[in-house]
Design an enzyme around this catalytic site. Structure first.
Site, PDB file in Angstrom:
ATOM      1  CG  ASP A   1       2.134  -8.831  13.041  1.00 13.69           C
ATOM      2  OD1 ASP A   1       3.315  -8.638  12.694  1.00 13.69           O
ATOM      3  OD2 ASP A   1       1.633  -8.321  14.055  1.00 13.69           O
TER       4      ASP A   1
ATOM      5  CG  HIS B   1       9.974  -9.866   5.802  1.00 16.66           C
ATOM      6  ND1 HIS B   1       8.836  -9.691   6.544  1.00 16.66           N
ATOM      7  CD2 HIS B   1      10.868  -8.955   6.262  1.00 16.66           C
ATOM      8  CE1 HIS B   1       9.023  -8.711   7.419  1.00 16.66           C
ATOM      9  NE2 HIS B   1      10.255  -8.254   7.277  1.00 16.66           N
TER      10      HIS B   1
ATOM     11  CG  LEU C   1      -8.739 -14.846  -5.066  1.00 15.19           C
ATOM     12  CD1 LEU C   1      -9.723 -14.858  -3.897  1.00 15.19           C
ATOM     13  CD2 LEU C   1      -7.456 -15.571  -4.670  1.00 15.19           C
TER      14      LEU C   1
END
Ligand code: FPP
Length: 253
Positions: A33, A50, A144
């Site tokens: 955020d 972004h 991962l």
């Protein structure tokens, strides 16, 4: 001596960091955020935030690989984010393609498995294509697990699982006493990963925003004021160091 001392200290600090990170969370989930506010502070359009946030994703993934974290779940787009202006939604929807276009070879090299959680159906075709290609090309990797939460909402996820279970009971395939916590977990988007050990939220907001409500029952929470584009290697390490001090009791003593 006065010149050598700081060098010695720096090296010592690095050794300490490595030795103290002994208890690495196996699954880290992040609410990324603050992209918009990061951009606004610089007089830039929200899109710039972004874009910079996407660079942070690369850094965090590299670090997760380095620390042998098993799974990293990133909240990239929620079921509520459709309420944003159309141009912003379109911009965010281009990011997975852009990210994977430049970064997929490195993900493959690093043995990362790309997965998603959420309902991809309403996403633009170009977004879905990029994601499906990445999922397919990393499907045999064993390192991962990189989960992108896209059009994800926890209540929608739980509602979907309930509907599925009710149907199984109605069809006579399942008896009500077979509905256990594990049975429900297995019907969530996250059935391929364990529950998060650590949940991080950046940007100073202290809420969960419909993210992994079932799965974070016993997760440790870490909130930081740092905006997502500024969440660098040092910041991630701080979160992991903080996790070292947590005593997880799962309701016990
Ligand atoms: C929250 O910040 C961020 C988002 C809703 C979008 C997250 C997307 C990225 C970090 C890039 C994703 C990258 C890939 C590879 C999918 P905000 O816009 O709510 O910030 P604000 O609260 O300051 O307005």
């Amino acid at each position: 001596m006065s010149i050598r001392l700081p060098i010695f200290r720096k090296r010592k600090q690095k050794e300490n960091d490595q030795s103290t990170l002994t208890n690495i969370p196996r699954h880290v989930a992040i609410i990324m955020d603050g992209n918009g506010r990061w951009a606004k502070r610089r007089g830039l359009p929200r899109a710039a935030g972004h874009k910079e946030g996407m660079e942070t994703v690369k850094k965090v993934v590299r670090q997760a690989v380095e620390y042998n974290i098993e799974a990293l779940t990133l909240y990239a787009f929620s079921t509520e984010n459709w309420k944003r202006p159309k141009t912003e939604v379109e911009f965010i929807m281009k990011l997975p393609g852009e990210f994977l276009h430049t970064y997929l070879p490195e993900l493959i090299d690093n043995n990362v498995q790309v997965r998603t959680i959420g309902d991809l159906t309403p996403l633009p075709e170009h977004t879905k294509e990029a994601i499906h290609k990445a999922i397919e090309q990393t499907s045999t990797n064993t390192g991962l697990v990189l989960n992108f939460a896209l059009n994800y909402g926890s209540r929608a996820e739980i509602t979907g699982a309930v509907n599925q279970i009710v149907k199984e009971v109605a069809d006579g395939q399942l008896s009500p006493n077979e509905i256990t916590e594990d049975y429900i977990s297995a019907r969530l988007y996250t059935s391929h990963v364990r529950d998060p050990d650590l949940l991080i939220r950046t940007s100073g907001e202290v809420r969960i925003s419909n993210f992994l409500l079932w799965q974070i029952a016993y997760s440790e929470f870490y909130f930081t004021d740092v905006f997502w584009p500024d969440f660098d290697e040092e910041q991630f390490k701080l979160a992991l160091l903080e996790y070292q001090n947590r005593k997880r009791r799962y309701g016990g003593i």
